[in-house]
Design an enzyme around this catalytic site. Structure first.
Site, PDB file in Angstrom:
ATOM      1  CG  ASN A  12      -1.693   1.227   1.442  1.00  0.00           C
ATOM      2  OD1 ASN A  12      -1.770   2.069   0.535  1.00  0.00           O
ATOM      3  ND2 ASN A  12      -2.300   1.368   2.619  1.00  0.00           N
ATOM      4  CE  LYS A  14      -0.244   3.300   4.753  1.00  0.00           C
ATOM      5  NZ  LYS A  14      -0.242   3.429   6.200  1.00  0.00           N
ATOM      6  CG  HIS A  98      -5.966   2.079   5.165  1.00  0.00           C
ATOM      7  ND1 HIS A  98      -5.538   3.016   6.083  1.00  0.00           N
ATOM      8  CD2 HIS A  98      -4.953   1.196   5.028  1.00  0.00           C
ATOM      9  CE1 HIS A  98      -4.310   2.713   6.468  1.00  0.00           C
ATOM     10  NE2 HIS A  98      -3.927   1.605   5.843  1.00  0.00           N
ATOM     11  CD  GLU A 100      -3.018   5.640   6.771  1.00  0.00           C
ATOM     12  OE1 GLU A 100      -2.978   5.675   5.532  1.00  0.00           O
ATOM     13  OE2 GLU A 100      -2.107   5.152   7.467  1.00  0.00           O
ATOM     14  CD  GLU A 175      -3.603  -2.382   7.322  1.00  0.00           C
ATOM     15  OE1 GLU A 175      -2.492  -2.640   6.859  1.00  0.00           O
ATOM     16  OE2 GLU A 175      -4.240  -1.360   7.041  1.00  0.00           O
ATOM     17  N   GLY A 181       2.316   2.373  10.789  1.00  0.00           N
ATOM     18  CA  GLY A 181       3.274   3.462  10.619  1.00  0.00           C
ATOM     19  C   GLY A 181       3.989   3.857  11.903  1.00  0.00           C
ATOM     20  CB  SER A 219       5.082  -1.720  12.057  1.00  0.00           C
ATOM     21  OG  SER A 219       4.662  -0.397  12.311  1.00  0.00           O
TER      22      SER A 219
END
Ligand code: PGA
Length: 261
Positions: A12, A14, A98, A100, A175, A181, A219
């Site tokens: 991904n 991003k 996701h 985010e 996730e 991250g 991560s």
């Protein structure tokens, strides 16, 4: 992992890279990737770079995916990208929900249901993301939280579709938000526990869904890929930061294969 389920590593990207670096990354991954039976690999670049990355990937074994799609079909939706457009430029997968997007764009299950429907109609395989924030994990409510995310997204689909439904053709990515991250990875035991839990949740929703491919994301790095991959219910990874470096992404794949051996 039973032989019936493939292992899937997806990058991904991003909102990163520029056109030339996106091309270079795609070419580097293509050159270094050795295909293997029951092993899937995909990269998910930002929308504007999809055609260039599609060209770099050619007809090779590394598939193309997008990071989102519109909940509507083609039409008067300024700024949106339809699932049909994604198929048109060569996408096979689309990430939906996701964290985010859930956090920064307020996306919730009713919207994600529509996106999933659109993705299915366009022939894309949705990669549905679920995962709990740190306070939820800290109070021990992560299993219920993730089950709620899954059930609220999939229940209507499970009821509407007969057995053998095409909706079995989706991927789930667990996730945990506290691991995305941050460099703080879930332990292999935590990843396994949640993947098994999700498999159980899916089984109660749809009888054909027990063999859904379930990824871990958060991560993932070359150094932790082997042990995570060896967990019986972890069927692959959704990789963010480490998917932006050719060597790291390829090492994750190599180390995951060692974990599966
Ligand atoms: P990360 O991101 O690997 O950088 O933690 C994973 C993701 O958000 O998909």
């Amino acid at each position: 992992m039973p032989a019936s389920r493939p292992f899937f590593v997806a990058g991904n990207w991003k909102m990163n890279l520029r056109l030339e670096s996106a091309r270079g990354l795609a070419s580097g991954i293509c050159d270094g990737y050795t295909p293997q039976e029951d092993f899937w690999c995909a990269v998910m670049p930002p929308f504007p770079y999809l055609p260039a990355v599609a060209e770099a990937l050619g007809n090779g074994p590394v598939a193309l995916g997008a990071q989102d799609c519109a909940p509507e079909g083609d039409g008067a939706h300024t700024g949106d990208i339809s699932a049909e457009m994604l198929t048109d430029v060569g996408c096979k997968y689309v990430i939906l929900g996701h964290s985010e997007r859930r956090q920064h764009h307020g996306e919730q299950s009713p919207l994600l249901q529509k996106k999933m429907e659109r993705a299915r109609l366009a022939g894309l395989t949705p990669v549905i993301c679920v995962g709990e924030p740190l306070p939820v994990r800290s109070r021990g409510a992560h299993k219920d939280y993730v089950a709620d995310q899954l059930v609220s997204l999939l229940r209507d689909l499970a009821e509407a579709e007969p057995e053998g439904s095409r909706y079995a053709d989706f991927v789930v990515a667990y996730e945990p938000i506290w691991a995305i991250g941050t460099g703080e990875v879930a332990t292999p035991e935590q990843a396994q526990e949640m993947a098994a839990q999700i498999r159980g949740d899916l089984t109660t929703l749809g009888t054909d869904w027990a063999d859904t491919v379930i990824l871990y994301g958060g991560s993932v790095k070359p150094g932790n890929a082997q042990e995570l991959a060896s967990q019986p219910d972890v069927d692959g990874f959704l990789v963010g930061g480490a998917s932006l470096k050719t060597d790291d992404f390829l090492s994750i794949i190599t180390n995951a294969r060692e974990g599966l051996a």
